[in-house]
Scaffold this active site. Structure first.
Site, short mmCIF file in Angstrom:
data_model
loop_
_atom_site.label_atom_id
_atom_site.label_comp_id
_atom_site.label_asym_id
_atom_site.label_seq_id
_atom_site.Cartn_x
_atom_site.Cartn_y
_atom_site.Cartn_z
N ILE A 118 0.85 -1.20 0.00
CA ILE A 118 0.00 0.00 0.00
C ILE A 118 0.88 1.25 0.00
CG2 ILE A 118 -1.81 1.27 1.20
CD1 ILE A 118 -2.71 -1.49 0.16
N LYS A 119 0.60 2.12 -0.96
CA LYS A 119 1.38 3.36 -1.08
C LYS A 119 0.56 4.48 -0.44
CE LYS A 119 4.23 5.07 -4.89
NZ LYS A 119 4.19 5.31 -6.34
N VAL A 120 1.19 5.19 0.48
CA VAL A 120 0.51 6.32 1.15
C VAL A 120 1.38 7.57 1.01
CG1 VAL A 120 -0.62 4.80 2.83
CG2 VAL A 120 1.54 5.90 3.44
#
Ligand code: E4P
Length: 217
Positions: free
Chosen positions: A82-84
């Site tokens: 997951i890219k945040v």
């Protein structure tokens, strides 16, 4: 150093995966737009092509919605990362997800202090954007050196994922500094294979082999 490709073009990913040298993939909303395809379909397809981490970015700006989006994305495949974004809510989300064992790539990092915060939030990867820094008159590689120093000082396990790579010169500099991972567009990765003297040398060997009249098979 591990190599990720920075694209949502599944044909280009399949080509690079076939070399056996591709370790993962990063995408972002702009790359998804460029692909002209549905985000979730593209992520699903990429995850089937590559065993390594595939970064899929949340688009919400608040923590609660980021968590809901992350929940959809991480169910796609075990190798979804997951890219945040590097914001307060992004780092809250990073902390929550990594505590649950989900891999997280913190993106849009432009300072060593931001990288320090991401490591404290348990990020799996920090993505400093060297090209965009260079474009704006800063020294992107100086940031990579600073982060390497800080992470080594405190034995942080967060991996430095050099992003916004524009040229093979960036790749070489990142490798010399000891960055863990690099993500680059397909063209930059393909350019790493090439050297004019390799082409010239190969042409010479081919010509001489023909003259010898021999064959191996
Ligand atoms: C990284 O994960 C980003 O997708 C990417 O490297 C951004 O690169 P750009 O500055 O070329 O858009």
């Amino acid at each position: 150093m591990r190599f990720f490709v920075d694209t949502a073009d599944t044909g280009a990913i399949a080509d690079l995966a076939a070399t056996g040298l591709l370790d993962g993939v990063t995408t972002n909303p702009s790359l998804i737009l460029k692909s002209g395809r549905q985000f979730l379909d593209v992520v699903r397809e990429i995850c089937a092509l590559v065993d390594g981490p595939v970064s899929a970015e949340v688009v919400a700006l608040d923590h609660a919605t980021m968590m809901k989006e992350a929940d959809v994305l991480r169910k796609i495949a075990a190798n979804v990362c997951i890219k945040v974004p590097l914001t307060v809510d992004g780092l809250k989300t990073c902390k929550a997800l990594t505590s649950e064992g989900t891999s997280v790539n913190v993106t849009l990092c432009f300072s060593a202090n931001q990288a320090l915060l991401a490591a404290k939030a348990g990020a799996t990867f920090i993505s400093p954007f060297v090209g965009r820094l260079d474009d704006n008159g800063f020294d992107g590689m100086e940031l990579i050196s600073d982060i390497r120093l800080i992470y080594d000082n405190y034995a942080f396990e967060t991996e430095i994922l050099v992003a916004s790579v524009r040229t093979p010169v960036h790749v070489l500099a990142a490798a010399k500094i000891g960055a863990d991972v690099l993500t680059a567009p397909p063209a930059v990765i393909h350019a790493l294979f090439n050297h004019v003297l390799t082409d010239k040398g190969l042409a010479g060997f081919e010509a001489d082999w023909q003259k010898s009249g021999q064959s191996i098979l």
